[in-house]
Write a protein that holds these residues in place. Structure first.
Motif, PDB file in Angstrom:
ATOM      1  N   GLY A  19       0.845  -1.203   0.000  1.00 56.99           N
ATOM      2  CA  GLY A  19       0.000   0.000   0.000  1.00 56.99           C
ATOM      3  C   GLY A  19       0.867   1.234   0.000  1.00 56.99           C
ATOM      4  O   GLY A  19       1.813   1.340   0.790  1.00 56.99           O
ATOM      5  N   SER A  22       1.630   5.432   2.854  1.00 56.85           N
ATOM      6  CA  SER A  22       2.638   5.987   3.770  1.00 56.85           C
ATOM      7  C   SER A  22       3.927   6.408   3.068  1.00 56.85           C
ATOM      8  O   SER A  22       4.877   6.830   3.721  1.00 56.85           O
ATOM      9  CB  SER A  22       2.940   4.990   4.896  1.00 56.85           C
ATOM     10  N   TYR A  58      -3.727  10.124  -2.117  1.00 53.80           N
ATOM     11  CA  TYR A  58      -2.463  10.002  -1.388  1.00 53.80           C
ATOM     12  C   TYR A  58      -1.468  11.016  -1.965  1.00 53.80           C
ATOM     13  O   TYR A  58      -0.876  10.796  -3.023  1.00 53.80           O
ATOM     14  CB  TYR A  58      -1.892   8.577  -1.463  1.00 53.80           C
ATOM     15  N   CYS A 146     -14.322   0.410  -2.125  1.00 52.89           N
ATOM     16  CA  CYS A 146     -13.624   0.500  -0.839  1.00 52.89           C
ATOM     17  C   CYS A 146     -14.588   1.100   0.184  1.00 52.89           C
ATOM     18  O   CYS A 146     -15.415   1.950  -0.166  1.00 52.89           O
ATOM     19  CB  CYS A 146     -12.443   1.462  -0.882  1.00 52.89           C
ATOM     20  N   ASN A 147     -14.438   0.694   1.403  1.00 47.96           N
ATOM     21  CA  ASN A 147     -15.213   1.281   2.503  1.00 47.96           C
ATOM     22  C   ASN A 147     -16.717   1.088   2.341  1.00 47.96           C
ATOM     23  O   ASN A 147     -17.503   1.890   2.858  1.00 47.96           O
ATOM     24  CB  ASN A 147     -14.879   2.783   2.648  1.00 47.96           C
ATOM     25  N   GLN A 167     -12.495  -3.117  -0.392  1.00 45.93           N
ATOM     26  CA  GLN A 167     -11.285  -2.821   0.386  1.00 45.93           C
ATOM     27  C   GLN A 167     -11.716  -2.086   1.652  1.00 45.93           C
ATOM     28  O   GLN A 167     -12.277  -0.997   1.584  1.00 45.93           O
ATOM     29  CB  GLN A 167     -10.346  -1.937  -0.450  1.00 45.93           C
ATOM     30  N   TYR A 195      -7.193  -3.090   4.502  1.00 44.85           N
ATOM     31  CA  TYR A 195      -6.276  -1.951   4.680  1.00 44.85           C
ATOM     32  C   TYR A 195      -5.979  -1.709   6.150  1.00 44.85           C
ATOM     33  O   TYR A 195      -6.665  -2.221   7.027  1.00 44.85           O
ATOM     34  CB  TYR A 195      -6.736  -0.717   3.916  1.00 44.85           C
ATOM     35  N   MET A 198      -1.772  -3.402   9.992  1.00 44.11           N
ATOM     36  CA  MET A 198      -0.995  -3.327  11.244  1.00 44.11           C
ATOM     37  C   MET A 198      -1.517  -2.179  12.111  1.00 44.11           C
ATOM     38  O   MET A 198      -0.815  -1.678  12.981  1.00 44.11           O
ATOM     39  CB  MET A 198       0.492  -3.135  10.919  1.00 44.11           C
ATOM     40  N   ALA A 199      -2.780  -1.759  11.832  1.00 47.60           N
ATOM     41  CA  ALA A 199      -3.388  -0.630  12.552  1.00 47.60           C
ATOM     42  C   ALA A 199      -2.435   0.573  12.542  1.00 47.60           C
ATOM     43  O   ALA A 199      -2.203   1.214  13.573  1.00 47.60           O
ATOM     44  CB  ALA A 199      -3.795  -1.028  13.962  1.00 47.60           C
ATOM     45  N   LEU A 277      -3.153  -5.346   2.387  1.00 42.15           N
ATOM     46  CA  LEU A 277      -2.414  -4.195   1.869  1.00 42.15           C
ATOM     47  C   LEU A 277      -1.507  -3.620   2.953  1.00 42.15           C
ATOM     48  O   LEU A 277      -1.940  -2.801   3.757  1.00 42.15           O
ATOM     49  CB  LEU A 277      -3.387  -3.103   1.399  1.00 42.15           C
ATOM     50  N   GLY A 279       1.303  -1.343   4.390  1.00 39.76           N
ATOM     51  CA  GLY A 279       2.027  -0.110   4.096  1.00 39.76           C
ATOM     52  C   GLY A 279       3.457  -0.233   4.601  1.00 39.76           C
ATOM     53  O   GLY A 279       3.746  -1.009   5.504  1.00 39.76           O
ATOM     54  N   ASN A 289       7.716  -7.507   5.673  1.00 43.44           N
ATOM     55  CA  ASN A 289       6.277  -7.772   5.666  1.00 43.44           C
ATOM     56  C   ASN A 289       5.903  -8.899   4.701  1.00 43.44           C
ATOM     57  O   ASN A 289       4.964  -9.657   4.947  1.00 43.44           O
ATOM     58  CB  ASN A 289       5.503  -6.495   5.335  1.00 43.44           C
TER      59      ASN A 289
HETATM   60  N1  LIG Z   1      -9.267   2.546   0.892  1.00 47.41           N
HETATM   61  C1  LIG Z   1      -8.998   3.296   1.921  1.00 47.41           C
HETATM   62  O1  LIG Z   1      -9.807   4.140   2.343  1.00 47.41           O
HETATM   63  C2  LIG Z   1      -7.670   3.121   2.627  1.00 47.41           C
HETATM   64  C3  LIG Z   1      -7.430   3.759   3.851  1.00 47.41           C
HETATM   65  C4  LIG Z   1      -6.200   3.547   4.480  1.00 47.41           C
HETATM   66  C5  LIG Z   1      -5.236   2.735   3.873  1.00 47.41           C
HETATM   67  N2  LIG Z   1      -5.496   2.156   2.664  1.00 47.41           N
HETATM   68  C6  LIG Z   1      -4.500   1.283   1.975  1.00 47.41           C
HETATM   69  O2  LIG Z   1      -3.892   0.372   2.893  1.00 47.41           O
HETATM   70  C7  LIG Z   1      -2.484   0.552   2.912  1.00 47.41           C
HETATM   71  C8  LIG Z   1      -1.905   0.252   4.280  1.00 47.41           C
HETATM   72  O3  LIG Z   1      -2.618   0.950   5.292  1.00 47.41           O
HETATM   73  P1  LIG Z   1      -1.987   1.929   6.373  1.00 47.41           P
HETATM   74  O4  LIG Z   1      -0.747   2.605   5.885  1.00 47.41           O
HETATM   75  O5  LIG Z   1      -3.125   2.766   6.848  1.00 47.41           O
HETATM   76  O6  LIG Z   1      -1.639   0.967   7.611  1.00 47.41           O
HETATM   77  P2  LIG Z   1      -0.586  -0.200   7.919  1.00 47.41           P
HETATM   78  O7  LIG Z   1      -0.216  -0.910   6.695  1.00 47.41           O
HETATM   79  O8  LIG Z   1      -1.226  -0.930   9.023  1.00 47.41           O
HETATM   80  O9  LIG Z   1       0.651   0.591   8.537  1.00 47.41           O
HETATM   81  C9  LIG Z   1       1.729   1.021   7.745  1.00 47.41           C
HETATM   82  C10 LIG Z   1       2.789   1.648   8.645  1.00 47.41           C
HETATM   83  O10 LIG Z   1       3.182   0.736   9.672  1.00 47.41           O
HETATM   84  C11 LIG Z   1       4.571   0.820   9.890  1.00 47.41           C
HETATM   85  N3  LIG Z   1       5.193  -0.474   9.531  1.00 47.41           N
HETATM   86  C12 LIG Z   1       5.004  -1.191   8.405  1.00 47.41           C
HETATM   87  N4  LIG Z   1       5.709  -2.330   8.423  1.00 47.41           N
HETATM   88  C13 LIG Z   1       6.373  -2.344   9.577  1.00 47.41           C
HETATM   89  C14 LIG Z   1       7.273  -3.267  10.177  1.00 47.41           C
HETATM   90  N5  LIG Z   1       7.603  -4.411   9.553  1.00 47.41           N
HETATM   91  N6  LIG Z   1       7.760  -2.979  11.397  1.00 47.41           N
HETATM   92  C15 LIG Z   1       7.414  -1.833  12.041  1.00 47.41           C
HETATM   93  N7  LIG Z   1       6.575  -0.904  11.520  1.00 47.41           N
HETATM   94  C16 LIG Z   1       6.058  -1.172  10.305  1.00 47.41           C
HETATM   95  C17 LIG Z   1       5.098   1.922   8.999  1.00 47.41           C
HETATM   96  O11 LIG Z   1       5.095   3.148   9.745  1.00 47.41           O
HETATM   97  P3  LIG Z   1       6.251   4.271   9.510  1.00 47.41           P
HETATM   98  O12 LIG Z   1       6.057   4.743   8.124  1.00 47.41           O
HETATM   99  O13 LIG Z   1       5.973   5.293  10.543  1.00 47.41           O
HETATM  100  O14 LIG Z   1       7.559   3.537   9.727  1.00 47.41           O
HETATM  101  C18 LIG Z   1       4.065   1.963   7.895  1.00 47.41           C
HETATM  102  O15 LIG Z   1       3.989   3.208   7.251  1.00 47.41           O
HETATM  103  C19 LIG Z   1      -2.294   2.007   2.453  1.00 47.41           C
HETATM  104  O16 LIG Z   1      -1.006   2.238   1.946  1.00 47.41           O
HETATM  105  C20 LIG Z   1      -3.365   2.107   1.385  1.00 47.41           C
HETATM  106  O17 LIG Z   1      -2.896   1.490   0.195  1.00 47.41           O
HETATM  107  C21 LIG Z   1      -6.704   2.325   2.055  1.00 47.41           C
END
Ligand SMILES: NC(=O)c1ccc[n+]([C@@H]2O[C@H](COP(=O)([O-])OP(=O)(O)OC[C@H]3O[C@@H](n4cnc5c(N)ncnc54)[C@H](OP(=O)(O)O)[C@@H]3O)[C@@H](O)[C@H]2O)c1
Length: 330
Positions: A19, A22, A58, A146-147, A167, A195, A198-199, A277, A279, A289
């Motif tokens: 994703g 970020s 984004y 999505c959503n 999604q 999505y 990892m919260a 997905l 990030g 990951n």
């Molecule tokens: N459709 C929608 O409305 C919607 C909404 C939200 C997200 N999304 C999609 O979902 C994807 C992921 O969601 P998200 O970014 O909200 O949450 P996530 O994937 O739960 O969290 C990503 C963040 O967690 C940290 N991280 C990732 N891998 C790690 C690891 N191995 N160890 C430690 N920390 C780690 C990083 O933070 P740091 O960057 O601070 O290091 C990263 O930026 C997005 O990129 C997007 O494509 C969609």
């Protein structure tokens, strides 16, 4: 890496996807330097990830531009999931937005084109007509949403030939999808793309208390509405959330498991999940990951993880909106 079929298509996608949110500056994340973003996307691809999710929202197109640049030489090996993110979802708006996305992505076709948020500004038929037009023009291959909670998805499905995926937010600390959406997706053969798996870092164990969480991430309904950028108006469930995280940490330590891996793997054990997905803002995160797909939990371990996070599930209830009040459930 495991690969799974995108429902109603012949496309195989990686069970862990990348994703892009970020990688660029937005209300949740600070973003990263361009070279770091390139390296992170390349690390994800080198680790076997084939599905990459982005959106115009984004960084106002910046994430699409960087993704286009990063995969220019390997476009044919990648599956791009992009979104129609506009405020009205009118036909004119979607056709124009898709054109902009294609240019930024440096591609002729978007593999999975998703409606980013359900909006009721124009009749639903008009939005569907726009997607049909784009399909006929060969500019998108498959569509998803999505959503969409059970109400919006229930209205949408009878009107479309095919909706491959929904999604939604889904992770151990946000299990709203389990109440009604997952059974509906199972029944209708709609795949779930998860999505914030990892919260947004909470489940990686890097924050020991709510006060350590950056302001942009402490906006979800887990946190008290007194947090600076929260707009949900609810009391939150900070105690339940951080108790669950501490118990999850102990669970992982007892098994010598990385918490990020375990949180992604828990999702891959749930029904109807097509892809998760994940990030990442740094190459080492993307590489790490991708390994989560190799973790196998026993039924007893999944039950234990469900028990640990049950109090948070009960507090947050069935609303799929993690940022706004439960009253606005869809
Ligand atoms: N459709 C929608 O409305 C919607 C909404 C939200 C997200 N999304 C999609 O979902 C994807 C992921 O969601 P998200 O970014 O909200 O949450 P996530 O994937 O739960 O969290 C990503 C963040 O967690 C940290 N991280 C990732 N891998 C790690 C690891 N191995 N160890 C430690 N920390 C780690 C990083 O933070 P740091 O960057 O601070 O290091 C990263 O930026 C997005 O990129 C997007 O494509 C969609």
């Amino acid at each position: 890496m495991q690969y799974r079929t995108l429902p109603n298509t012949d496309l195989k996608v990686s069970a862990i996807a990348f994703g892009c949110m970020s990688t660029v500056a937005n209300p949740t994340y600070p973003g990263a330097e361009e070279q770091q973003v390139m390296d992170t996307i390349h690390a994800a691809i080198d680790a076997g990830i084939t599905l990459i999710d982005t959106a115009p929202m984004y960084g106002n197109g910046e994430s699409e531009r960087l993704l286009g640049l990063a995969i220019k030489d390997r476009r044919d090996k990648m599956i791009i999931a992009d979104k129609a993110s506009g405020p009205t979802l009118s036909k004119t708006e979607i056709l124009a937005d898709c054109e902009t996305s294609l240019k930024l992505l440096q591609t002729d076709v978007i593999d999975l084109y998703q409606i980013h948020w359900p909006r009721r500004q124009v009749p639903i038929h008009e939005t569907i007509e726009a997607l049909d037009t784009l399909k006929k023009q060969g500019k998108i291959r498959f569509t998803g949403v999505c959503n969409y909670g059970p109400l919006d998805l229930g209205d949408w499905l009878p009107l479309v030939d095919c909706c491959c995926t929904d999604q939604v937010v889904y992770n151990m600390l946000m299990r709203a999808a389990e109440y009604e959406l997952i059974p509906l997706c199972q029944e209708k053969n709609v795949g779930l793309l998860c999505y914030s798996p990892m919260a947004q870092g909470l489940l990686t164990g890097r924050f020991a208390s709510a006060d350590e969480v950056p302001v942009g991430r402490a906006r979800t309904r887990h946190f008290a509405s007194t947090r600076p950028e929260a707009r949900h108006g609810e009391a939150g469930c900070e105690n339940e959330t951080f108790t669950a995280i501490a118990q999850f940490k102990a669970f992982c330590e007892a098994r010598n498991l990385n918490m990020a891996h375990a949180s992604l793997a828990w999702l891959l054990h749930q029904p109807t999940i097509t892809s998760v997905l994940a990030g990442a803002s740094r190459p080492e995160q993307a590489t790490a990951n991708a390994l989560a797909a190799d973790i196998q939990f026993s039924d007893a371990e999944i039950e234990e993880l469900n028990r640990i996070t049950q109090p948070v599930k009960e507090q947050l209830g069935p609303s799929l909106d993690v940022w706004s009040s439960e009253a606005r459930t869809r």
